[in-house]
Motif scaffolding. Sequence first.
Motif, PDB file in Angstrom:
ATOM      1  N   GLU A  71      -3.688  -2.658  -9.171  1.00  0.00           N
ATOM      2  CA  GLU A  71      -4.932  -3.352  -8.807  1.00  0.00           C
ATOM      3  C   GLU A  71      -6.111  -2.394  -8.814  1.00  0.00           C
ATOM      4  OE1 GLU A  71      -4.520  -5.296  -5.097  1.00  0.00           O
ATOM      5  OE2 GLU A  71      -3.934  -7.200  -6.018  1.00  0.00           O
ATOM      6  N   ARG A  72      -5.867  -1.147  -8.419  1.00  0.00           N
ATOM      7  CA  ARG A  72      -6.958  -0.169  -8.350  1.00  0.00           C
ATOM      8  C   ARG A  72      -7.156   0.566  -9.671  1.00  0.00           C
ATOM      9  NH1 ARG A  72      -4.945  -1.237  -3.778  1.00  0.00           N
ATOM     10  NH2 ARG A  72      -6.163  -1.204  -1.848  1.00  0.00           N
ATOM     11  N   HIS A  73      -6.055   0.910 -10.296  1.00  0.00           N
ATOM     12  CA  HIS A  73      -6.144   1.607 -11.586  1.00  0.00           C
ATOM     13  C   HIS A  73      -5.375   0.774 -12.609  1.00  0.00           C
ATOM     14  CE1 HIS A  73      -7.626   5.096  -9.390  1.00  0.00           C
ATOM     15  NE2 HIS A  73      -6.619   4.929  -8.555  1.00  0.00           N
ATOM     16  N   GLU A  74      -6.104   0.067 -13.444  1.00  0.00           N
ATOM     17  CA  GLU A  74      -5.494  -0.860 -14.394  1.00  0.00           C
ATOM     18  C   GLU A  74      -4.491  -0.127 -15.291  1.00  0.00           C
ATOM     19  OE1 GLU A  74      -6.232  -4.142 -14.347  1.00  0.00           O
ATOM     20  OE2 GLU A  74      -4.711  -4.456 -15.910  1.00  0.00           O
ATOM     21  N   GLY A  75      -3.252  -0.597 -15.297  1.00  0.00           N
ATOM     22  CA  GLY A  75      -2.255  -0.043 -16.216  1.00  0.00           C
ATOM     23  C   GLY A  75      -1.733   1.333 -15.852  1.00  0.00           C
ATOM     24  N   ALA A  76      -1.953   1.781 -14.617  1.00  0.00           N
ATOM     25  CA  ALA A  76      -1.510   3.122 -14.242  1.00  0.00           C
ATOM     26  C   ALA A  76       0.006   3.174 -14.078  1.00  0.00           C
ATOM     27  CB  ALA A  76      -2.195   3.574 -12.969  1.00  0.00           C
ATOM     28  N   ALA A 134      -2.579  10.930  -6.483  1.00  0.00           N
ATOM     29  CA  ALA A 134      -3.611  11.054  -5.454  1.00  0.00           C
ATOM     30  C   ALA A 134      -3.598   9.830  -4.552  1.00  0.00           C
ATOM     31  CB  ALA A 134      -4.979  11.227  -6.106  1.00  0.00           C
ATOM     32  N   TYR A 135      -3.404   8.646  -5.155  1.00  0.00           N
ATOM     33  CA  TYR A 135      -3.368   7.434  -4.346  1.00  0.00           C
ATOM     34  C   TYR A 135      -2.173   7.457  -3.398  1.00  0.00           C
ATOM     35  CZ  TYR A 135      -3.325   2.589  -2.980  1.00  0.00           C
ATOM     36  OH  TYR A 135      -3.332   1.450  -2.223  1.00  0.00           O
ATOM     37  N   LEU A 136      -1.001   7.821  -3.929  1.00  0.00           N
ATOM     38  CA  LEU A 136       0.202   7.846  -3.087  1.00  0.00           C
ATOM     39  C   LEU A 136       0.091   8.904  -1.996  1.00  0.00           C
ATOM     40  CD1 LEU A 136       2.984   7.441  -5.760  1.00  0.00           C
ATOM     41  CD2 LEU A 136       2.377   5.806  -3.996  1.00  0.00           C
ATOM     42  N   LYS A 137      -0.664   9.977  -2.286  1.00  0.00           N
ATOM     43  CA  LYS A 137      -0.767  11.037  -1.295  1.00  0.00           C
ATOM     44  C   LYS A 137      -1.678  10.644  -0.143  1.00  0.00           C
ATOM     45  CE  LYS A 137      -1.946  15.879  -0.699  1.00  0.00           C
ATOM     46  NZ  LYS A 137      -2.854  16.941  -1.078  1.00  0.00           N
ATOM     47  N   ASP A 138      -2.787   9.991  -0.461  1.00  0.00           N
ATOM     48  CA  ASP A 138      -3.827   9.820   0.556  1.00  0.00           C
ATOM     49  C   ASP A 138      -3.979   8.407   1.091  1.00  0.00           C
ATOM     50  OD1 ASP A 138      -4.538  12.498   0.510  1.00  0.00           O
ATOM     51  OD2 ASP A 138      -5.733  12.210  -1.295  1.00  0.00           O
ATOM     52  N   ALA A 139      -3.552   7.385   0.344  1.00  0.00           N
ATOM     53  CA  ALA A 139      -3.821   6.021   0.795  1.00  0.00           C
ATOM     54  C   ALA A 139      -3.093   5.743   2.101  1.00  0.00           C
ATOM     55  CB  ALA A 139      -3.378   5.035  -0.274  1.00  0.00           C
ATOM     56  N   PRO A 140      -3.754   5.103   3.076  1.00  0.00           N
ATOM     57  CA  PRO A 140      -3.075   4.789   4.339  1.00  0.00           C
ATOM     58  C   PRO A 140      -1.883   3.863   4.077  1.00  0.00           C
ATOM     59  CG  PRO A 140      -5.434   4.292   4.442  1.00  0.00           C
ATOM     60  CD  PRO A 140      -5.125   4.626   3.024  1.00  0.00           C
ATOM     61  N   GLY A 141      -0.802   4.144   4.768  1.00  0.00           N
ATOM     62  CA  GLY A 141       0.403   3.351   4.562  1.00  0.00           C
ATOM     63  C   GLY A 141       1.349   3.984   3.564  1.00  0.00           C
ATOM     64  N   LEU A 181       8.972  -1.391  -3.665  1.00  0.00           N
ATOM     65  CA  LEU A 181       8.552  -0.613  -4.824  1.00  0.00           C
ATOM     66  C   LEU A 181       7.623  -1.442  -5.712  1.00  0.00           C
ATOM     67  CD1 LEU A 181       9.085   2.075  -6.325  1.00  0.00           C
ATOM     68  CD2 LEU A 181      10.896   0.907  -7.533  1.00  0.00           C
ATOM     69  N   GLU A 182       7.982  -2.733  -5.893  1.00  0.00           N
ATOM     70  CA  GLU A 182       7.127  -3.616  -6.707  1.00  0.00           C
ATOM     71  C   GLU A 182       5.755  -3.773  -6.064  1.00  0.00           C
ATOM     72  OE1 GLU A 182       7.899  -4.554  -9.644  1.00  0.00           O
ATOM     73  OE2 GLU A 182       9.939  -3.757  -9.486  1.00  0.00           O
ATOM     74  N   LEU A 183       5.740  -3.850  -4.741  1.00  0.00           N
ATOM     75  CA  LEU A 183       4.450  -3.988  -4.042  1.00  0.00           C
ATOM     76  C   LEU A 183       3.587  -2.758  -4.273  1.00  0.00           C
ATOM     77  CD1 LEU A 183       5.501  -5.565  -0.637  1.00  0.00           C
ATOM     78  CD2 LEU A 183       4.164  -6.620  -2.462  1.00  0.00           C
ATOM     79  N   ILE A 184       4.214  -1.546  -4.185  1.00  0.00           N
ATOM     80  CA  ILE A 184       3.451  -0.313  -4.407  1.00  0.00           C
ATOM     81  C   ILE A 184       2.894  -0.310  -5.827  1.00  0.00           C
ATOM     82  CG2 ILE A 184       3.605   2.195  -4.533  1.00  0.00           C
ATOM     83  CD1 ILE A 184       5.783   2.099  -2.424  1.00  0.00           C
ATOM     84  N   ALA A 185       3.737  -0.694  -6.800  1.00  0.00           N
ATOM     85  CA  ALA A 185       3.299  -0.702  -8.201  1.00  0.00           C
ATOM     86  C   ALA A 185       2.131  -1.657  -8.386  1.00  0.00           C
ATOM     87  CB  ALA A 185       4.468  -1.106  -9.089  1.00  0.00           C
ATOM     88  N   HIS A 186       2.236  -2.837  -7.765  1.00  0.00           N
ATOM     89  CA  HIS A 186       1.179  -3.836  -7.880  1.00  0.00           C
ATOM     90  C   HIS A 186      -0.118  -3.320  -7.261  1.00  0.00           C
ATOM     91  CE1 HIS A 186      -0.477  -7.785  -8.353  1.00  0.00           C
ATOM     92  NE2 HIS A 186      -0.832  -7.815  -7.077  1.00  0.00           N
ATOM     93  N   GLU A 187       0.041  -2.672  -6.089  1.00  0.00           N
ATOM     94  CA  GLU A 187      -1.132  -2.160  -5.382  1.00  0.00           C
ATOM     95  C   GLU A 187      -1.872  -1.110  -6.218  1.00  0.00           C
ATOM     96  OE1 GLU A 187       0.191  -1.275  -1.335  1.00  0.00           O
ATOM     97  OE2 GLU A 187      -1.543   0.058  -1.216  1.00  0.00           O
TER      98      GLU A 187
END
Lengths: 436, 176
Positions: free
Chosen positions: B16-21, B46-53, B7-13
């Motif tokens: 990185e793309r959307h500052e403070g999201a 949108a990121y969680l829906k479409d990003a690979p992985g 979960l922390e990795l997803i949050a960090h990821e």
Amino acid sequence: MNPTTRTPGHPDYADTTRTPEQLGRDAVGRTEAQVIGTSPIERTAIEREEELFTINMGPHHPATHGVLRLLVELEGEVVRVLKPMVGYVHTGIEKSCETMSYWKVIPFVERMDYLSYFFNMEAFCGATEKLLELEIPRRAAWLRILHLELNRIHSHLVGLGTTALDLGAISMFWYCFRERDKILDLFEMSSGQRMHTRYFQVGGVVEDIPVGFAERVKAFCADMPERIDQYAALLDQNEIFLQRTKNIGVVSRERMLDLGVTGPLLRAAGEPWDLRKVDDYLPYSEFDFNIPIGTIGDNYDRYRVRLNEMRESVRIVEQAIDGLPEGPWIADDRKVVLPPRDELGTSMEALIHHFKLVTEGFRVPPGEVYFPIEGPRGEYGVFLVADGSSKPVRVHMRDPSFVNLQSLRDMCVGGYVADLIANLAMLDPILGGIDR
Amino acid sequence: MPDAPGLELIAHEINERHEGAVVGTSYEHEQAALLADPDSIREVLAYLKDAPGHEYRFLASLHGADYLPAEPRFAVHYELLNMPRVERLRVKALLPDPGDGTLPELDSVTGLFATADFQEREVYDFFGIVFRGHPDPRRILMPEDYVGFPQRRDFPVGGDPVIFTNTEDSVPGWTK
């Protein structure tokens, strides 16, 4: 209609590039409105040329399966716009649940979707048990599965009976209700109530099954597969039923997933998704059963999926009653579960706990949880927020009828208004669950 | 379910793309939740829906909650589901009450998930959270002329005024 004039290659045929097999089954029924083509009747169905005629279907109409109002705009007999309007039986159950202690919420949530009361109870009790981190005994889990699957058969029987009734086959209604009454008799035997049984308790079930219940269940299981064969024989060779279900109300698997549809509707479209197989909310993994799925997602597939689900549920009930483990039927946590009645006369502590549990109710540690289970209409999910007191802060039921209703537009627009009735019946919504 | 480190990795990821999201995470009862900034809820989903992985393509449920007296008070929960991996992930947008009768606002996600249509209307109906860009932003279960948002924690139970038969004369402005 003469079938010979509707063979592939004929100018009147809807889609000359594909054979009926490629379209899926015999696409030569009443499908003009849904298959893009060139014949005059198909043009009427597809091109928008005339003025629209707006009518209200419901809220008081027997074919709307409750108090559902559909605002329909028709062009001739073809549905162009469809808007479901709900809320006529909204009774604020979710709000009322916030003023009750946890054990008093159970009969409340039962009355949301009034044909799947065991599923509402299981979703709520399961969510509470998850917050309490309370394990239920194996016998309780088996009894729950037994009653849940009987409830699934009961719900599908009502759905099938009323669907056939809407399509003009009144005898199916009586046959289905005959078997449904047998299930209600079983519920009455085990819990004392025919509907809204309040049989599940946080920690297990309220009572053990009575003497003679197992024999009655076995007799029902021996009888039921033959009955299902009889239903199939009545409907599968009924020309009217076939013409009114095959290739009607087709919605693709992708669109169903996008609309959040779950349950038999999604499985009929070919997606083998069933929480009983992938989740471990109850020990279904120890049972042997299959997940029936459809091919193209028309009304016929929906009917077949429900029919075969009943067969599989009978198998589960059989396994549950044969392999019913011995032992307690409710957990032994005295802070949550009422002490046995015979202890009240001899144990002061039991008396105190009984008094506190009944008057105040047990307290649930703060936290929030979403607990989904597979019901007869799809995913029943309870979202529960606890603040450490004996009353929940928020009880939300993700009711499958409410979410599935959004797919009605996709099933009906472009089709005939007569098929709207068939689509709605096959959607099998329960307005008590939609409006809550 | 992603576990706590996952979960922390997803949050960090996402951050990185959307500052403070993503403003926080929570992991309880084996259920993972991302606390999202309400202004970037659409980007997160949108990121969680479409990003690979990730590919959480199914929105199982969308519901509101009122955590009064906590602050921020309101929350909208998105129960995401990845069907092939059978993984659930909850995204929570925490919304403060703007005060003086103004309603809190949030971007609608009906463009991402068609299923959000009815459920966002239900959240608006009961909690008064406005979904910007919703195609049909009306009440759904309560009558259209209803005043108030009944699932808010400070909405009284049984507080509706009722005119009683035979004593209706005592109601100001009542005429027979």
